[in-house]
Design a protein around this motif. Structure first.
Motif, short mmCIF file in Angstrom:
data_model
loop_
_atom_site.label_atom_id
_atom_site.label_comp_id
_atom_site.label_asym_id
_atom_site.label_seq_id
_atom_site.Cartn_x
_atom_site.Cartn_y
_atom_site.Cartn_z
N ASN A 113 1.03 -1.27 0.12
CA ASN A 113 -0.09 -0.20 -0.12
C ASN A 113 0.96 1.32 0.03
OD1 ASN A 113 -2.56 1.17 -0.16
ND2 ASN A 113 -2.70 1.50 2.09
N GLY A 114 1.96 1.18 -0.68
CA GLY A 114 2.99 2.33 -0.73
C GLY A 114 3.91 2.54 0.26
N SER A 115 4.00 1.83 1.24
CA SER A 115 4.77 1.87 2.73
C SER A 115 5.91 0.82 2.39
CB SER A 115 3.79 1.93 3.69
OG SER A 115 4.60 1.85 4.87
N LEU A 116 6.86 1.36 2.25
CA LEU A 116 8.25 0.28 1.83
C LEU A 116 8.91 0.13 3.28
CD1 LEU A 116 9.67 1.47 -1.44
CD2 LEU A 116 7.77 -0.39 -0.91
N THR A 117 8.78 -1.11 4.07
CA THR A 117 9.26 -1.22 5.40
C THR A 117 10.25 -2.48 5.48
OG1 THR A 117 7.25 -2.42 5.86
CG2 THR A 117 7.05 -0.35 6.38
N VAL A 118 10.88 -2.51 6.52
CA VAL A 118 11.99 -3.51 6.73
C VAL A 118 11.35 -4.66 7.51
CG1 VAL A 118 14.12 -4.23 7.59
CG2 VAL A 118 13.93 -1.97 6.40
N THR A 119 10.59 -4.31 8.48
CA THR A 119 9.80 -5.23 9.31
C THR A 119 8.09 -4.82 9.37
OG1 THR A 119 10.00 -3.58 11.32
CG2 THR A 119 11.65 -5.25 11.15
N GLY A 120 7.54 -5.78 9.77
CA GLY A 120 6.11 -5.59 10.02
C GLY A 120 5.28 -6.71 8.98
N PRO A 121 4.00 -6.65 9.09
CA PRO A 121 3.26 -7.47 8.23
C PRO A 121 3.36 -7.39 6.77
CG PRO A 121 1.90 -6.00 9.29
CD PRO A 121 3.20 -5.61 9.87
N THR A 122 3.80 -6.31 6.17
CA THR A 122 3.89 -6.03 4.81
C THR A 122 5.57 -5.72 4.46
OG1 THR A 122 3.26 -3.91 5.11
CG2 THR A 122 1.60 -5.37 4.43
N ALA A 123 6.34 -6.18 5.37
CA ALA A 123 7.87 -5.93 5.05
C ALA A 123 7.91 -6.47 3.56
CB ALA A 123 8.70 -6.45 6.09
N THR A 124 9.09 -5.84 2.83
CA THR A 124 9.51 -6.35 1.74
C THR A 124 11.05 -6.15 1.52
OG1 THR A 124 8.86 -4.27 0.93
CG2 THR A 124 7.33 -6.01 0.40
N ALA A 125 11.49 -5.61 2.54
CA ALA A 125 13.12 -5.33 2.17
C ALA A 125 13.54 -6.77 2.31
CB ALA A 125 13.67 -4.65 3.40
N MET A 126 13.20 -7.86 2.52
CA MET A 126 13.67 -9.14 2.60
C MET A 126 13.84 -9.67 1.44
SD MET A 126 10.43 -9.60 2.89
CE MET A 126 10.09 -9.63 4.80
N ILE A 127 12.99 -9.18 0.41
CA ILE A 127 13.23 -9.56 -1.07
C ILE A 127 14.68 -9.50 -1.50
CG2 ILE A 127 12.31 -8.86 -3.20
CD1 ILE A 127 9.62 -8.21 -2.25
N PHE A 128 15.22 -8.31 -1.06
CA PHE A 128 16.27 -7.89 -1.60
C PHE A 128 17.83 -8.47 -0.79
CE2 PHE A 128 13.06 -5.30 -3.08
CZ PHE A 128 13.07 -5.33 -4.61
#
Length: 268
Positions: A113-128
């Motif tokens: 939803n437009g919020s790039l986060t490292v932790t939390g339920p919608t974290a996406t940093a671990m993709i990279f």
């Protein structure tokens, strides 16, 4: 020569990393419906295999900064070659992260939803880049990366040691890919098995620039330094272990043949 090495490794790391990082993106963003943990293991193994087939003849397939630094310490490559290897690896890995970000841009923003986060339920940093599991201590994470890289370099040496039962040249890339797959299957829970500074640090730098911010460096007790230092120390330790327990006890092939001939003559 340095330019040739740099360009080759740039293209190969781009090629190899796209396989691995895009598989993580598909699993995370698909919420398990478009792949599982095994998908990631397989994709990284395939990427490594194809990368070695592509670059083995030009650079010896130096795709891991920890192994490259170890080779330099052992005196097998020169200083200028070391610099060219590292720059090529890092540029290729950085551009691979940017490529995967471009491919999955829409899915990432829909998922978060437009919020790039490292932790939390919608974290996406671990993709990279890799991050330690919540229940793992700093010491446990470091030891995991250290031991996983020890197993990596031991496997690489076993596959390539001509004094031992080395694999045929054409089979070496496939076996190395299977080695990476095996490490992921058995040692990936704690840290995501970076086992390579070139695989982890450049994508982390990209995420810091692309919107995730400096949290990618400060979260989890500034975790970022572990997948940089532990693989290097693990590689050095692995080489020492191999030489002490296997390498020093092997004889060159021609010496072994001479011994067999001598034994045959004595028997006669």
């Amino acid at each position: 020569t340095a330019t040739r090495i740099l360009l080759t490794l740039f293209s190969v790391l781009l090629f190899t990393q796209v396989f691995g990082l895009s598989s993580v993106a598909q699993v995370v963003l698909g919420k398990g419906s478009t792949g599982q943990y095994l998908s990631i293991n397989l994709a990284f193994g395939i990427g490594v295999t194809l990368g070695i087939y592509a670059a083995g003849g030009v650079t010896g397939a130096h795709m891991n900064a920890a192994i490259t630094i170890t080779q330099y310490v052992l005196g097998n490559i020169s200083g200028p070659s070391l610099v060219a290897y590292i720059i090529g690896q890092f540029l290729g890995s950085f551009i691979a992260a940017a490529t995967v970000f471009g491919v999955y841009y829409d899915a990432i923003y829909h998922y978060t939803n437009g919020s790039l986060t490292v932790t939390g339920p919608t974290a996406t940093a671990m993709i990279f880049a890799t991050y330690a599991a919540p229940n793992v201590t700093v010491q446990g994470a470091f030891f995991t990366e250290f031991m996983a890289t020890v197993m990596l370099i031991l496997g690489v040496l076993v596959i390539h040691d001509e004094k031992n039962n080395a694999a045929t040249k054409g089979a070496q890339p496939m076996l190395t890919g299977m080695l990476v797959l095996g490490i992921g299957l058995g040692m990936g829970l704690n840290t995501g098995y970076a086992i390579n500074p070139s695989r982890d640090l450049p994508p982390r730098i990209f995420t810091a620039i692309a919107g995730w911010g400096m949290d990618v460096f400060t979260t989890e007790h500034s975790w970022w330094w572990i997948p940089v230092t532990a693989p290097i120390l693990g590689c050095l330790a692995g080489v020492l272990i191999y030489k002490l327990f296997i390498g020093f006890h092997n004889c060159p092939a021609h010496e072994t043949e001479n011994e067999k001939e001598q034994e045959g003559m004595e028997a006669s």
